[in-house]
Write an enzyme that holds these catalytic residues in place. Structure first.
Site, short mmCIF file in Angstrom:
data_model
loop_
_atom_site.label_atom_id
_atom_site.label_comp_id
_atom_site.label_asym_id
_atom_site.label_seq_id
_atom_site.Cartn_x
_atom_site.Cartn_y
_atom_site.Cartn_z
N LYS A 194 0.83 -1.20 0.00
CA LYS A 194 0.00 0.00 0.00
C LYS A 194 0.87 1.26 0.00
CE LYS A 194 -1.77 2.82 2.76
NZ LYS A 194 -1.69 4.07 1.96
N GLU A 269 10.27 0.94 10.18
CA GLU A 269 11.29 1.99 9.94
C GLU A 269 10.59 3.31 10.21
OE1 GLU A 269 14.32 1.42 9.35
OE2 GLU A 269 14.36 -0.61 8.54
N CYS A 303 13.99 10.30 6.51
CA CYS A 303 13.95 9.81 7.90
C CYS A 303 15.31 9.94 8.56
CB CYS A 303 13.42 8.38 7.95
SG CYS A 303 14.21 7.30 6.78
N GLU A 400 10.32 15.28 15.25
CA GLU A 400 10.64 15.20 13.83
C GLU A 400 9.85 16.27 13.06
OE1 GLU A 400 9.33 11.64 11.48
OE2 GLU A 400 11.44 11.57 10.89
P1 NAI Z 1 2.13 8.43 8.05
O1 NAI Z 1 3.00 7.66 8.96
O2 NAI Z 1 0.72 8.70 8.46
O3 NAI Z 1 2.08 7.73 6.60
C1 NAI Z 1 2.93 6.70 6.15
C2 NAI Z 1 2.12 5.55 5.55
O4 NAI Z 1 1.30 5.00 6.56
C3 NAI Z 1 1.18 5.96 4.43
O5 NAI Z 1 1.14 4.93 3.46
C4 NAI Z 1 -0.16 6.05 5.13
O6 NAI Z 1 -1.24 5.83 4.25
C5 NAI Z 1 -0.05 4.93 6.12
N1 NAI Z 1 -0.94 5.02 7.29
C6 NAI Z 1 -1.39 6.14 7.89
N2 NAI Z 1 -2.19 5.82 8.93
C7 NAI Z 1 -2.24 4.48 8.99
C8 NAI Z 1 -2.89 3.54 9.86
N3 NAI Z 1 -3.65 3.93 10.87
N4 NAI Z 1 -2.71 2.21 9.62
C9 NAI Z 1 -1.92 1.80 8.62
N5 NAI Z 1 -1.31 2.63 7.77
C10 NAI Z 1 -1.45 3.96 7.95
O7 NAI Z 1 2.85 9.82 7.76
P2 NAI Z 1 2.15 11.21 7.32
O8 NAI Z 1 0.91 11.44 8.12
O9 NAI Z 1 2.02 11.20 5.86
O10 NAI Z 1 3.28 12.26 7.76
C11 NAI Z 1 3.30 12.80 9.08
C12 NAI Z 1 4.68 12.81 9.66
O11 NAI Z 1 5.18 11.49 9.74
C13 NAI Z 1 5.73 13.54 8.82
O12 NAI Z 1 5.73 14.90 9.05
C14 NAI Z 1 6.99 12.89 9.29
O13 NAI Z 1 7.41 13.47 10.50
C15 NAI Z 1 6.58 11.48 9.57
N6 NAI Z 1 6.95 10.60 8.44
C16 NAI Z 1 8.11 9.92 8.55
C17 NAI Z 1 8.54 9.13 7.51
C18 NAI Z 1 9.82 8.40 7.62
O14 NAI Z 1 10.31 7.86 6.63
N7 NAI Z 1 10.40 8.32 8.79
C19 NAI Z 1 7.80 9.04 6.25
C20 NAI Z 1 6.56 9.77 6.25
C21 NAI Z 1 6.18 10.54 7.31
#
Ligand code: NAI
Ligand code: MG
Length: 498
Positions: A194, A269, A303, A400
């Site tokens: 996904k 991760e 990240c 972050e």
């Molecule tokens: P997120 O963690 O919500 O999204 C990442 C993935 O998780 C996406 O595919 C999303 O659809 C999925 N997801 C979201 N809620 C979920 C749930 N309840 N169950 C299963 N999958 C779910 O990140 P978001 O909201 O896009 O970004 C917010 C903050 O997260 C960013 O500002 C950043 O700080 C952090 N982030 C960190 C990343 C990293 O590589 N460490 C990557 C993306 C975001």
């Protein structure tokens, strides 16, 4: 639909973006069962780019079933390791052959500079597939001498873990997708992937290439949709054997809770707040280049981004002057312009979040050295920003931000020891870097930093062969290298009474 008019898009890119998008389930191209879509936005101008199906738990259920059947029976289940290896290699070749197009799609979808996409994300992806293709034929168990009185012959089999749910973020969308599927396929697993709702396009292009490479139906399924619907359903699904996630620590914890029901295997991760420590004997010109790239690459949406700079008093002014100059010289613009060095953030939400953090940092007492504002008349840009005089308890130092914002703390000779403790004093532990010409100090400090990846006189150190992952709340498990194969395999012990 509006594509950037200034750009020389490849005909194939234009065709892909303009075509209606479907999900890839059991080798077929399908819409969401409930018929819903989600809109995909071009972050360079804020305009809608296209739309993709918004899959839900119903679509996830169909995809998991397809992955289960592909895992248990038929061509993939019986395939020899050498044939799996050839398929992975073929996919790598197809990605390389279409790399310019994929880079353009990624740039349109995510905003990143097209050359970074081409020579960073996409090149890393096909090299990673080739690296993992090499493991297919080398995944072995062991023979184990038993101590029982009666004679035994005992051995272990290293077998694929099963049906894997893989949820990836938007910051390196294509590369994260390949990063996840490559070791899982090498091990012989099947997959429901996904992609993030912000950037679903390159995962769908990847699915086309997976079909073209000749993977049997159901081996890889791609379901687009929102995290709280499709993502949550995948994490909770009782017939998924393993879930692998890259994204926020907040969602990582939700995934863990959802996975608890059937105790599926979990690898995570998550976020980071990585320190970069510059000692007074560092080569400043080289350090400045590495630090600028450490924080500003991918507009800080990395990240492992080096978000906290600890710099010795004696050289702080000189280093910061060089960093300010580099920040101000960075060419900001749409990712598709080939001279752009820093693109927009992925979304309006991320832009707002980063600007709110900058305001907060200034309220908390930081000094603005450069940047600090949104940039441009349209799109989701933020200026490269440096906050000086930050301290360990400030939220901008602990949380972050995921944008081009560097937090600086200066230290004296007497504080040198304490600064290592400060570098370790956040909930995260993904990466860290040290800049010094003293070999002993470099290795001694590397041993004390609580981080999964440590750079000495460099910041981002990532390679298909090098284990990657985090300490503390940066995650569970190590991807890349042999460790990634371990994540996607289970050991079966077999004992034979002789
Ligand atoms: P997120 O963690 O919500 O999204 C990442 C993935 O998780 C996406 O595919 C999303 O659809 C999925 N997801 C979201 N809620 C979920 C749930 N309840 N169950 C299963 N999958 C779910 O990140 P978001 O909201 O896009 O970004 C917010 C903050 O997260 C960013 O500002 C950043 O700080 C952090 N982030 C960190 C990343 C990293 O590589 N460490 C990557 C993306 C975001
Ligand atoms: Mg979220």
């Amino acid at each position: 639909m509006t594509l950037d008019s200034a750009q020389q898009l490849l005909e194939s890119t234009r065709k892909f973006i303009s075509a209606p998008h479907k999900m890839f389930i059991n080798g077929d191209w399908v819409g969401a069962i409930n018929g819903d879509f989600l809109e995909v936005i071009n972050p360079a101008n804020g305009n809608p780019l296209t739309r993709v199906p918004a899959g839900t738990s119903e679509d996830i259920a169909v995809a998991v079933k397809a992955a289960r059947i592909a895992f248990e029976q038929g061509e993939w289940a019986d395939m020899t390791p050498a044939s799996r290896s050839k398929l992975l290699w073929k996919l790598a070749d197809l990605i390389e052959a279409n790399a310019d197009e994929i880079a353009q799609i990624e740039s349109l979808d995510n905003g990143k500079p097209v050359n970074d996409a081409r020579w960073g994300d996409i090149a890393f992806s096909y090299e990673l597939l080739r690296y993992m293709a090499g493991w297919c034929t080398k995944i072995c168990g062991q023979t184990i001498p038993l101590s029982a009185a009666a004679p035994f012959h005992a051995y272990t089999l290293r077998t694929p873990v099963g049906v894997c749910g893989q949820i990836v973020p938007w910051n390196f969308s294509f590369m994260m997708a390949v990063w996840k599927i490559a070791p899982a396929l090498a091990a012989g697993c099947t997959i429901v992937l996904k992609p993030a709702e912000q950037t679903p396009l390159t995962a769908l292009r990847l699915a086309e290439l997976i079909a073209e490479a000749g993977f049997p139906r159901g081996v890889v399924n791609v379901v687009t949709g929102y995290g709280e619907h499709a993502g949550a359903a995948l994490a909770a699904h009782p017939d998924v054997d393993k879930i692998a996630f890259t994204g926020s620590t907040e969602v990582g914890k939700k995934i863990l809770t959802a996975a608890g029901d059937n105790l599926k295997k979990v690898s995570l991760e998550l976020g980071g707040k990585s320190p970069m420590i510059v000692f007074k004997d560092a080569d400043l010109a080289k350090a400045a280049l590495a630090i600028a790239s450490g924080i500003f690459y991918n507009t800080g949406q990395t990240c492992t981004a080096g978000t906290r700079l600890y710099v010795h008093d004696a050289i702080a002014d000189e280093l910061l002057a060089a960093l300010v100059q580099q920040a101000q010289q960075l060419k900001i613009g749409p990712g598709l312009s080939t001279d752009t060095q820093m693109g927009p953030l992925v979304s309006k939400e991320q832009q707002q979040r980063v600007c709110d953090y900058i305001t907060l940092g200034l309220q908390e007492g930081a000094t603005l050295l450069t940047g600090g504002k949104c940039w441009g008349k349209e799109g989701f840009y933020v200026e490269p920003t440096i906050l000086d005089n930050t301290t360990i308890n400030m939220r901008v130092v602990q949380e972050e931000i995921f944008g081009p914002v560097l937090c600086v703390t200066r230290f004296s000779d007497e504080q040198e020891n304490d600064i290592i403790s400060q570098a370790n004093a956040t909930p995260y532990g993904l990466a860290a870097s040290i800049f010094t010409q003293d070999v002993s100090r470099a290795h001694l400090v590397a041993k004390r930093l609580k981080a999964g990846t440590i750079g000495i006189n460099t910041h981002h150190v990532i390679d298909p062969a090098l284990p990657f992952g985090g300490f503390k709340q940066s995650g569970w498990g190590r991807e890349m290298g042999w460790e990634a194969i371990e994540l996607y395999t289970e050991i079966r012990s077999v004992g034979v009474a002789l």
